[in-house]
Design a protein around this motif. Structure first.
Motif, PDB file in Angstrom:
ATOM      1  N   ASN A 270       0.273   0.016  -8.722  1.00  0.00           N
ATOM      2  CA  ASN A 270       0.045  -1.423  -8.589  1.00  0.00           C
ATOM      3  C   ASN A 270      -0.990  -1.909  -9.596  1.00  0.00           C
ATOM      4  O   ASN A 270      -0.834  -2.973 -10.196  1.00  0.00           O
ATOM      5  CB  ASN A 270      -0.391  -1.776  -7.169  1.00  0.00           C
TER       6      ASN A 270
ATOM      7  N   GLN B 165       0.630   4.860  -5.132  1.00  0.00           N
ATOM      8  CA  GLN B 165       1.065   3.457  -5.141  1.00  0.00           C
ATOM      9  C   GLN B 165      -0.063   2.542  -5.600  1.00  0.00           C
ATOM     10  O   GLN B 165       0.170   1.579  -6.336  1.00  0.00           O
ATOM     11  CB  GLN B 165       1.540   3.045  -3.746  1.00  0.00           C
TER      12      GLN B 165
ATOM     13  N   LEU C 226       0.408   3.180   2.745  1.00  0.00           N
ATOM     14  CA  LEU C 226       0.471   3.140   1.291  1.00  0.00           C
ATOM     15  C   LEU C 226      -0.383   4.268   0.715  1.00  0.00           C
ATOM     16  O   LEU C 226      -1.429   4.614   1.249  1.00  0.00           O
ATOM     17  CB  LEU C 226       0.004   1.789   0.774  1.00  0.00           C
TER      18      LEU C 226
ATOM     19  N   VAL D 199       7.730  -0.245  -5.656  1.00  0.00           N
ATOM     20  CA  VAL D 199       6.959   0.967  -5.968  1.00  0.00           C
ATOM     21  C   VAL D 199       7.165   1.996  -4.865  1.00  0.00           C
ATOM     22  O   VAL D 199       6.850   1.738  -3.691  1.00  0.00           O
ATOM     23  CB  VAL D 199       5.454   0.648  -6.127  1.00  0.00           C
TER      24      VAL D 199
ATOM     25  N   TRP E 148       4.120  -4.918   1.222  1.00  0.00           N
ATOM     26  CA  TRP E 148       4.705  -3.647   1.622  1.00  0.00           C
ATOM     27  C   TRP E 148       6.029  -3.939   2.314  1.00  0.00           C
ATOM     28  O   TRP E 148       6.238  -5.017   2.862  1.00  0.00           O
ATOM     29  CB  TRP E 148       3.794  -2.809   2.491  1.00  0.00           C
TER      30      TRP E 148
ATOM     31  N   GLU F  46       6.642  -5.022  -4.318  1.00  0.00           N
ATOM     32  CA  GLU F  46       6.784  -4.413  -2.993  1.00  0.00           C
ATOM     33  C   GLU F  46       6.435  -2.936  -3.075  1.00  0.00           C
ATOM     34  O   GLU F  46       6.702  -2.281  -4.087  1.00  0.00           O
ATOM     35  CB  GLU F  46       8.217  -4.552  -2.476  1.00  0.00           C
ATOM     36  N   ASN F  47       5.837  -2.434  -2.011  1.00  0.00           N
ATOM     37  CA  ASN F  47       5.502  -1.022  -1.900  1.00  0.00           C
ATOM     38  C   ASN F  47       6.236  -0.406  -0.710  1.00  0.00           C
ATOM     39  O   ASN F  47       6.178  -0.948   0.402  1.00  0.00           O
ATOM     40  CB  ASN F  47       3.992  -0.851  -1.710  1.00  0.00           C
TER      41      ASN F  47
ATOM     42  N   ARG G 147       6.603   5.690  -2.865  1.00  0.00           N
ATOM     43  CA  ARG G 147       5.375   6.275  -2.353  1.00  0.00           C
ATOM     44  C   ARG G 147       4.767   7.295  -3.320  1.00  0.00           C
ATOM     45  O   ARG G 147       3.582   7.611  -3.220  1.00  0.00           O
ATOM     46  CB  ARG G 147       5.605   6.902  -0.971  1.00  0.00           C
TER      47      ARG G 147
END
Length: 221
Positions: A152, A148, A144, A104, A65, A134-135, A106
């Motif tokens: 993923n 998301q 998260l 990615v 993240w 990465e988020n 939200r």
């Protein structure tokens, strides 16, 4: 009727392929010759390898993240060739800025920030073997999201079909590879403590892709 059925399946298959490709939006970060040269320097200094190109043969997918609440703020963190002054925690190791293959948002939108097979600086000791996701978010105010999570899961499946992936890990698990054949870090004093993307998020992703038979990080001796 038989031919019509084939035509329908062919059309549906085409739509599926187009849908998969359109799921990823290219949003490239700045990646010029200076950044490539800094990447080659990083590979030499940290892995003891002198290379002409910065391509990788990925074996690991690493989930992260950003701990930054917005897409633009997260993108900006990766966009410059060199580390900003605020990153004193890792500046001694290299001037090369952090980077990532995928980001990615939200709402689940997937952005590709750089070529998938270029080395990104995102995980100590494993950059030369790893593709990173990465988020956006990951703070108490911006946890998260379920969108998301779904993105993923989709990306892990996409990458596993495309590359010879062996491991799926959270960033917080990276040091478990020390002593393994995939670990390449030469500096014993270069480590950071990580918690991203959270154990619960990793558990849900792993459960959803268990049919892919991806391994978790090895047990550390």
């Amino acid at each position: 009727m038989f031919r019509a059925g084939i035509q329908i399946l062919t059309i549906l298959g085409f739509i599926s392929i187009v849908s998969c490709k359109s799921r990823i939006i290219d949003k490239p970060i700045h990646f010029d010759n200076q950044r490539k040269e800094l990447t080659r320097e990083y590979i030499k200094d940290h892995y003891g390898l002198e290379v002409e190109n910065i391509k990788i043969d990925p074996k690991i997918i690493v989930l992260h993240w950003t701990a930054i609440p917005t897409l633009q703020g997260s993108f900006n963190a990766f966009n410059y060739d060199t580390l900003p002054a605020a990153r004193k925690d890792i500046a001694k190791a290299s001037r090369l800025n952090v980077s990532i293959q995928f980001l990615v948002d939200r709402d689940g939108t997937i952005y590709r920030l750089m070529p998938e097979d270029f080395m990104a600086r995102h995980v100590i000791g494993l950059n030369y073997n790893a593709i990173g996701i990465e988020n956006v978010g990951g703070t108490p105010e911006t946890p998260l999201t379920n969108d998301q999570l779904k993105a993923n899961i989709w990306l892990v499946n996409y990458l596993n079909r495309k590359y010879n992936i062996e491991y799926l890990i959270g960033h917080y698990e990276y040091t478990k590879f020390e002593g393994s054949d995939l670990w390449k870090e030469l500096n014993d004093n270069y480590r950071t403590e990580k918690t991203d993307p959270g154990e619960e998020f990793m558990r849900k992703v792993r459960e959803a892709v268990k049919d892919q038979n991806l391994k978790s990080a090895p047990a550390k001796n």
